[in-house]
Structure formats: C-alpha cells, structure tokens
Design a protein around this motif. Structure first.
Motif, PDB file in Angstrom:
ATOM      1  N   ALA A 194      -1.500  12.634 -15.030  1.00  0.00           N
ATOM      2  CA  ALA A 194      -2.935  12.914 -14.872  1.00  0.00           C
ATOM      3  C   ALA A 194      -3.796  11.691 -15.146  1.00  0.00           C
ATOM      4  O   ALA A 194      -4.911  11.584 -14.632  1.00  0.00           O
ATOM      5  N   GLU A 195      -3.293  10.748 -15.945  1.00  0.00           N
ATOM      6  CA  GLU A 195      -4.053   9.529 -16.239  1.00  0.00           C
ATOM      7  C   GLU A 195      -3.787   8.410 -15.239  1.00  0.00           C
ATOM      8  O   GLU A 195      -4.303   7.304 -15.396  1.00  0.00           O
ATOM      9  N   GLY A 196      -2.944   8.661 -14.225  1.00  0.00           N
ATOM     10  CA  GLY A 196      -2.656   7.653 -13.212  1.00  0.00           C
ATOM     11  C   GLY A 196      -1.553   6.686 -13.595  1.00  0.00           C
ATOM     12  O   GLY A 196      -1.445   5.606 -13.011  1.00  0.00           O
ATOM     13  N   PHE A 197      -0.703   7.075 -14.546  1.00  0.00           N
ATOM     14  CA  PHE A 197       0.383   6.209 -15.001  1.00  0.00           C
ATOM     15  C   PHE A 197       1.730   6.758 -14.540  1.00  0.00           C
ATOM     16  O   PHE A 197       1.947   7.965 -14.487  1.00  0.00           O
ATOM     17  N   VAL A 198       2.644   5.837 -14.208  1.00  0.00           N
ATOM     18  CA  VAL A 198       4.050   6.183 -14.016  1.00  0.00           C
ATOM     19  C   VAL A 198       4.832   5.589 -15.186  1.00  0.00           C
ATOM     20  O   VAL A 198       4.323   4.737 -15.924  1.00  0.00           O
ATOM     21  N   HIS A 199       6.101   6.055 -15.354  1.00  0.00           N
ATOM     22  CA  HIS A 199       6.853   5.665 -16.550  1.00  0.00           C
ATOM     23  C   HIS A 199       8.282   5.249 -16.190  1.00  0.00           C
ATOM     24  O   HIS A 199       9.245   5.874 -16.641  1.00  0.00           O
ATOM     25  N   PRO A 200       8.456   4.184 -15.399  1.00  0.00           N
ATOM     26  CA  PRO A 200       9.819   3.706 -15.103  1.00  0.00           C
ATOM     27  C   PRO A 200      10.477   3.192 -16.386  1.00  0.00           C
ATOM     28  O   PRO A 200       9.882   2.410 -17.134  1.00  0.00           O
ATOM     29  N   LEU A 201      11.699   3.678 -16.642  1.00  0.00           N
ATOM     30  CA  LEU A 201      12.451   3.306 -17.850  1.00  0.00           C
ATOM     31  C   LEU A 201      11.654   3.597 -19.115  1.00  0.00           C
ATOM     32  O   LEU A 201      11.814   2.936 -20.137  1.00  0.00           O
ATOM     33  N   GLY A 202      10.753   4.577 -19.026  1.00  0.00           N
ATOM     34  CA  GLY A 202       9.968   4.955 -20.177  1.00  0.00           C
ATOM     35  C   GLY A 202       8.790   4.037 -20.484  1.00  0.00           C
ATOM     36  O   GLY A 202       8.137   4.194 -21.515  1.00  0.00           O
ATOM     37  N   ILE A 203       8.528   3.083 -19.584  1.00  0.00           N
ATOM     38  CA  ILE A 203       7.448   2.117 -19.802  1.00  0.00           C
ATOM     39  C   ILE A 203       6.203   2.603 -19.069  1.00  0.00           C
ATOM     40  O   ILE A 203       6.223   2.759 -17.845  1.00  0.00           O
TER      41      ILE A 203
ATOM     42  N   PRO B  69       0.811  -1.227   0.000  1.00  0.00           N
ATOM     43  CA  PRO B  69       0.000   0.000   0.000  1.00  0.00           C
ATOM     44  C   PRO B  69       0.846   1.280   0.000  1.00  0.00           C
ATOM     45  O   PRO B  69       0.494   2.257  -0.676  1.00  0.00           O
ATOM     46  N   TYR B  70       1.969   1.286   0.756  1.00  0.00           N
ATOM     47  CA  TYR B  70       2.756   2.516   0.854  1.00  0.00           C
ATOM     48  C   TYR B  70       3.448   2.834  -0.472  1.00  0.00           C
ATOM     49  O   TYR B  70       3.419   3.986  -0.946  1.00  0.00           O
ATOM     50  N   LEU B  71       4.079   1.815  -1.100  1.00  0.00           N
ATOM     51  CA  LEU B  71       4.737   2.057  -2.371  1.00  0.00           C
ATOM     52  C   LEU B  71       3.717   2.411  -3.459  1.00  0.00           C
ATOM     53  O   LEU B  71       4.006   3.230  -4.346  1.00  0.00           O
ATOM     54  N   THR B  72       2.531   1.839  -3.369  1.00  0.00           N
ATOM     55  CA  THR B  72       1.470   2.208  -4.310  1.00  0.00           C
ATOM     56  C   THR B  72       1.095   3.676  -4.145  1.00  0.00           C
ATOM     57  O   THR B  72       0.902   4.403  -5.132  1.00  0.00           O
ATOM     58  N   SER B  73       1.007   4.147  -2.900  1.00  0.00           N
ATOM     59  CA  SER B  73       0.674   5.561  -2.676  1.00  0.00           C
ATOM     60  C   SER B  73       1.799   6.471  -3.157  1.00  0.00           C
ATOM     61  O   SER B  73       1.548   7.557  -3.702  1.00  0.00           O
ATOM     62  N   VAL B  74       3.060   6.049  -2.977  1.00  0.00           N
ATOM     63  CA  VAL B  74       4.188   6.834  -3.466  1.00  0.00           C
ATOM     64  C   VAL B  74       4.171   6.891  -4.993  1.00  0.00           C
ATOM     65  O   VAL B  74       4.415   7.942  -5.592  1.00  0.00           O
ATOM     66  N   ALA B  75       3.873   5.745  -5.628  1.00  0.00           N
ATOM     67  CA  ALA B  75       3.792   5.724  -7.090  1.00  0.00           C
ATOM     68  C   ALA B  75       2.656   6.614  -7.593  1.00  0.00           C
ATOM     69  O   ALA B  75       2.800   7.324  -8.603  1.00  0.00           O
ATOM     70  N   LYS B  76       1.532   6.600  -6.871  1.00  0.00           N
ATOM     71  CA  LYS B  76       0.409   7.454  -7.277  1.00  0.00           C
ATOM     72  C   LYS B  76       0.771   8.933  -7.152  1.00  0.00           C
ATOM     73  O   LYS B  76       0.313   9.768  -7.958  1.00  0.00           O
ATOM     74  N   ALA B  77       1.605   9.267  -6.167  1.00  0.00           N
ATOM     75  CA  ALA B  77       2.045  10.657  -6.026  1.00  0.00           C
ATOM     76  C   ALA B  77       2.913  11.095  -7.198  1.00  0.00           C
ATOM     77  O   ALA B  77       2.986  12.288  -7.518  1.00  0.00           O
ATOM     78  N   ALA B  78       3.582  10.130  -7.829  1.00  0.00           N
ATOM     79  CA  ALA B  78       4.448  10.440  -8.963  1.00  0.00           C
ATOM     80  C   ALA B  78       3.744  10.268 -10.304  1.00  0.00           C
ATOM     81  O   ALA B  78       4.342  10.522 -11.361  1.00  0.00           O
ATOM     82  N   ALA B  79       2.486   9.822 -10.290  1.00  0.00           N
ATOM     83  CA  ALA B  79       1.782   9.488 -11.529  1.00  0.00           C
ATOM     84  C   ALA B  79       1.358  10.739 -12.291  1.00  0.00           C
ATOM     85  O   ALA B  79       1.210  11.829 -11.729  1.00  0.00           O
TER      86      ALA B  79
END
Length: 460
Positions: free
Chosen positions: A62-71, A50-60
C-alpha cells in the motif's frame, strides 16, 4: 624470369590477401553491433524500464514498496537497482572471461556462449507479466551480465582486425551499424505497439513481444561475426591451458593486469576519465525512458519515437564524429562531445512535462554525440594496450564501461528513493561529464600510446 616475377609479386600478393582477410573480419565484426544493439535499444532503453516498473508497482504494498530478499525499496527504483546489480555481477565475470580468452586464444567460442545466453534470457522476457517483477529482475541480470562480458570480448577483437590508422573509422562504423539496426527494429516495434489493437493483442503483450524479438534478433545475427572472426594463437603459447584453471585464476589475472597497468600510468589515467564520463552516458541510456514516462508523463509511443530518433541520428552522428576525429583527433572530438553531453543533461532537467517536441529535440542532441563519443573512446583505448593483452585490458575497459557503471544508476535510484523526483536524480549526471572532461583533458594520449609500445597515428 618467371620465378623473379613470382618472387617480386609474392609479398604484394600476401599483403593483398592479408588486407582482404582483415576487411572480411571487419565486416563480420560490424555485424555483432548490428546484432546486439537491438537489446541495448529495445530492452534497456525503451521497453523494459517502464514495463518492469509497472510490474513492480503491481506487486507493491500500500505504501508503494516491494521487498525483494526482504529489502524494502520503492517500486519505481527497482529497475535502476536491478541494472546496478547486473553491472556489479559483471565485475565478477569479466576478469575470468578476459583471462580465459587471452590464455587460451579462444575468444570466439566465449563470445558465442555469452551472446546466446544473453539472447535466450532476453527472449524469455516474453513470459514477464502480472506481478512477476522478480522474474524480470533475474532475466535482466542474466541478460545484462552476458551482454557486458560479450561486449568486452567483442571489443578486444578491434586491435587485432584493424591497423592503428584504421581504428577510429572501423570503431565508428561498428557503432553506426548498430544504431542502424536498432532503428530498423524500433520501426517494426513502434508499428506493433501502436497497432496492438489491430493485430488483436494487449498493450502488455505487445511490449513482451518486442522484448522477445530483441533476443531473437541478437541470436540470429550473432551468427555472422561468429563465422567471420577468427581466433589468434594465445600469447606466450598458453593456448592449451586448462579452462577451469584459467577461470580459477581470473581474479589473480585481473590483479596482474592492474599491476601491469601500473607500468602504464597514462593508460590508467585514460581509464579513470572514461570510468567517470561513461558512467553518466550509461545512466542516461538506461534511465531515459523511465524519466520520460514517470517524470515527464510521456506515453510509450512518444518514448519509442524519441528513441528511434536517437538511433537514426546516432548512426549519422557516429560517422560524423569519426570524420571530425580524422581532422581534429579523437581526443579533442571526445572532449567536444562531453561539453555537448553536459549541456544536454542540464537542459533535460528543465524539460516541461507532457511536451513531446522538447523531448524530441533532446533526443536529437543525444543522438549526435552518443555513438561517436563511445566509438572514439573505444578506438582511443585500443591504442593504449600492449600487444597480446587485448582481452585482459578490454576486460578492465569494460569494467570501466559497464562493469563499474553501477554508480550512476545507483545514485539515480537512491535520489528517487529519497526525494520521489526523477528531476533531482538527473541533475547529478552533469558532474559525471564535467569531471570526466577535466580528467580526459589531462591525459597526454600520444605519450600514452608510445609508452604502451604501439605506433602513434598521425592524428590522434
């Protein structure tokens, strides 16, 4: 007359000393479960998902996506993908570690190196915050690879420190020790998390403290098994082999081990069954808290209490299933546990949101079968290993245990990515347990033990 008495008593004294030494090693061996189970429960099962998910959401975006290594990936899938990546990397590390352990006879230093690398990475999770989801993913991968390789080395001690008729009990006690420890740490963490305002820290800081203490606990209590376990001479007199050369031949050794396993097709049949049903177990362990928080809308305190329930019940469940194995045999007991797993996961799909009582009931069911199914699987496999190849074979076992258990988290993450529903993700796990049951039921375990050249216990 005196020399006759000494001569008669000599073998008995030697046997008594051997038993005492074995018991001492067993007690030390239990304490590695005590040390590492806090990582499994606190980090993987309760807080980090849950915590890492919340951290990832903070970095997402507007569409709720993150892009590690451009993915591009949904922030809610990042934790599952990171777990899957760590398990894939474990597949690369374990063959080298297993070959190095068996060829040099230096399992204990390797166990210590992996344990303290993992403990350090876990302790460093204290610095995870804000939108630093990539740091969290990197630390998770380092810690989890270390955890998996160390568990492979730890498990490979079992056939060396326990006689065939002892292994079900010894393995079950190890799991029970681990669940007792994680329950103790969870109680402290629950108090800290629930009372974080009282002690003057934020909720996020409380979570980071809990993550770090799991690493410290791992490091401190790993000292006990590292003091009590002892290395055995390498098979074939290869103890002096150069470490770099052995590591370079790790994958070649894995291929040799798999070729050797072809001479023991029943051992391979067991591994295939274990690979399938354990994939379901590992996915439940790593994704349960995400399912509870994101799909069932349960708060963190409820999740901590539910995992605490699992740990307490699992300690008793491991001992209970160990006793059942003495009456009905380990294989029948594991098969029964897989039936229970199937029913539990199916019931989880229908759990109503914001209903903690039903989630607690599910936790009790999981606890009853969790430790026992894994402990008895470990002891069953220990009977199927030719003598002198413990670490090599347990490397393959651990690849089935966690190193190839990337499929469940990957499917779980992809199902959420495609549907946006964790309920759709969890229903797929029923197939892992049902297929695993069928495959395990087809393995003639007594014949498999005899084919490996080991004595067959009276009850298996």
């Amino acid at each position: 007359m005196r020399s006759t008495q000494v001569g008669a008593g000599g073998p008995e004294a030697a046997a008594a000393a051997e038993r005492a030494g074995r018991r001492r090693e067993q007690r030390g061996w239990y304490f590695y479960d005590w040390a590492v189970s806090a990582y499994s429960a606190i980090v993987l099962t309760v807080f980090l998902g849950p915590y890492l998910t919340s951290v990832a959401k903070a970095a997402a975006d507007a569409e709720g996506f993150v892009h590690p290594l451009g993915i591009p990936m949904r922030a809610g899938s990042f934790f599952a993908y990171a777990v899957s990546a760590s398990l894939l990397l474990s597949v690369l590390a374990m063959p080298a570690a297993g070959a190095l352990a068996d060829r040099t006879g230096r399992k204990k230093p390797l166990l210590g190196g992996c344990a303290y690398t993992g403990a350090a990475a876990t302790t460093a999770m204290f610095f995870l915050g804000g939108d630093r989801y990539l740091l969290g993913g990197a630390l998770l991968i380092i810690a989890n690879v270390s955890f998996v390789v160390a568990m492979m080395l730890y498990n490979s001690f079992l056939p060396q420190i326990a006689e065939p008729d002892e292994r079900d009990a010894v393995s079950s006690r190890g799991w029970a020790f681990g669940y007792a420890a994680s329950a103790l740490v969870l109680i402290v963490d629950l108090a800290l998390y629930a009372g974080h305002d009282t002690v003057g820290v934020s909720e996020g800081t409380a979570v980071r403290i809990c993550l770090a203490t799991a690493g410290l606990w791992w490091g401190v209590f790993a000292l006990i098994p590292l003091r009590r376990l002892r290395d055995r001479p390498a098979a074939g007199g290869t103890r002096g082999a150069a470490g770099g050369a052995v590591i370079g031949h790790g994958w070649r050794q894995l291929r040799a081990t798999l070729r050797d396993m072809r001479r023991h097709p029943l051992t391979l049949s067991f591994l295939l069954a274990y690979l399938v049903y354990n994939d379901g177990i590992q996915t439940v362990i790593t994704q349960a808290s995400v399912f509870g928080s994101e799909e069932l809308r349960l708060d963190q305190t409820t999740l901590i209490v539910s995992i605490l329930v699992v740990q307490v019940v699992a300690a008793a469940g491991a001992l209970l299933l160990g006793r059942l194995a003495r009456t009905y045999g380990a294989q029948r007991t594991v098969l029964g546990s897989l039936v229970a797993w199937t029913l539990i996961v199916a019931a989880g799909y229908f759990l109503p949101a914001r209903a903690p009582v039903w989630f607690f009931a599910l936790a009790v069911g999981i606890g009853l079968v969790l430790g026992g199914s894994q402990a008895l699987s470990r002891s069953l496999f220990s009977h199927l290993i030719p003598r002198g190849k413990e670490a090599e074979y347990f490397s393959a076992y651990e690849m089935s245990d966690r190193g190839v258990s990337w499929l469940g988290p990957l499917v779980f993450g992809m199902a959420y990515q495609l549907t946006g529903s964790y309920r759709d993700a969890i229903v797929s796990l029923v197939a892992f347990f049902a297929i695993g049951f069928v495959l395990l039921a087809r393995v003639p375990v007594r014949r498999a033990i005899a084919a490996a050249g080991n004595p067959v216990p009276d009850r298996i």
